[in-house]
Design a protein around this motif. Sequence first.
Motif, PDB file in Angstrom:
ATOM      1  N   UNK A  34      31.311  38.818  45.629  1.00  0.00           N
ATOM      2  CA  UNK A  34      32.596  38.661  46.315  1.00  0.00           C
ATOM      3  C   UNK A  34      33.574  39.761  45.918  1.00  0.00           C
ATOM      4  N   UNK A  35      33.666  40.030  44.626  1.00  0.00           N
ATOM      5  CA  UNK A  35      34.629  41.023  44.158  1.00  0.00           C
ATOM      6  C   UNK A  35      34.108  42.449  44.332  1.00  0.00           C
ATOM      7  N   UNK A  36      32.798  42.608  44.433  1.00  0.00           N
ATOM      8  CA  UNK A  36      32.237  43.914  44.789  1.00  0.00           C
ATOM      9  C   UNK A  36      32.700  44.289  46.194  1.00  0.00           C
ATOM     10  N   UNK A  37      32.572  43.355  47.128  1.00  0.00           N
ATOM     11  CA  UNK A  37      33.007  43.629  48.505  1.00  0.00           C
ATOM     12  C   UNK A  37      34.531  43.742  48.588  1.00  0.00           C
ATOM     13  N   UNK A  38      35.233  42.930  47.797  1.00  0.00           N
ATOM     14  CA  UNK A  38      36.695  42.998  47.807  1.00  0.00           C
ATOM     15  C   UNK A  38      37.188  44.346  47.274  1.00  0.00           C
ATOM     16  N   UNK A  39      36.519  44.880  46.248  1.00  0.00           N
ATOM     17  CA  UNK A  39      36.906  46.200  45.734  1.00  0.00           C
ATOM     18  C   UNK A  39      36.583  47.288  46.743  1.00  0.00           C
ATOM     19  N   UNK A  40      35.511  47.101  47.522  1.00  0.00           N
ATOM     20  CA  UNK A  40      35.209  48.037  48.612  1.00  0.00           C
ATOM     21  C   UNK A  40      36.310  47.991  49.671  1.00  0.00           C
ATOM     22  N   UNK A  41      36.767  46.768  49.994  1.00  0.00           N
ATOM     23  CA  UNK A  41      37.844  46.623  50.975  1.00  0.00           C
ATOM     24  C   UNK A  41      39.122  47.273  50.473  1.00  0.00           C
TER      25      UNK A  41
END
Length: 312
Positions: free
Chosen positions: A59-66
């Motif tokens: 979840x936070x991997x994708x959030x950091x990408x966003x």
Amino acid sequence: MAEANNSFSEGFILMGISDHPQLEIVFFIVILFSYSLTLVGNSTIILLSCLDARLHTPMYFFLSNLSSLDLAFTTSSVPQMLTNLWGPDKTISYAGCVIQLYVFLWLGATECILLVVMAFDRHVAVCQPLRYTVIVSPRLCRLLAAIAWLGGLSNSIIQSTFTLQLPLCGHRRVDNFLCEVPAMIKLACGDTRLNEAVLNGVCTFFTAVPLSITLISYCSIARAVLKIRSAEGQRKAFNTCLSHLVVVLLFYGSAIYGYLLPAKTSHQGRGKFISLFYSVVTPMVNPLIYTLRNKEVKAALRRLLGKGRELG
């Protein structure tokens, strides 16, 4: 031919709100403040996702990408906006306009795909919690992120290149805050029906289709959440998914309005403010939406600040 060459030698004029010069300083202050919040908010999320081991999850991997995407997305347009709002010079070089066109469309299309990927992550986390770590593996996370970034880049290369083939006949006044595809189509002096058809087709694929998939996914998530017996579990799942759903509706709603309406017939005065919304406001509110109701991010921030005070 001499008129056509003017665009190459003199660049373009980004009109913005030059027809209301008394509002320029107000817009400058508001956009500068929003940009500052965007830089701080998204940088904080990236920093926390990297430094706090408890946030090393899909979840936070994708959030950091966003957040990385939003930083680049807003930086591709806002500094030029601020320059044009501050002084009488509203010009942007031809090369600068082309770069902005490619980068802005690349990052915008990437966000469209990334939001679907994040919806998939939430769907698996809520509907198949016991298999979540097996399905959403680190390898799959990297693959999905790469697909999002490369898919957006491919769309930008094709669509921006196609748009730049349009004859401009010496027209230099872009009635917008930035160089983007709908504004450039309006600037053209030739037949733009094919460009508009391509724009609508591509944008349907990148906005309406992902939005439909996301909403269907959230219907499944809602049914799964209602089956959770624990009130605390329901609330946690609801809060996490609600944050993402709000971001989805804000981004896709403004993008669909800005890109899917016919480029020659839509109300440009309204359209350029929609452009301002998804290039300035959405990247600013994303960190707020994801963190205000997120206990994990708040706890990570407290731990980071606590370490800072100990070292001090």
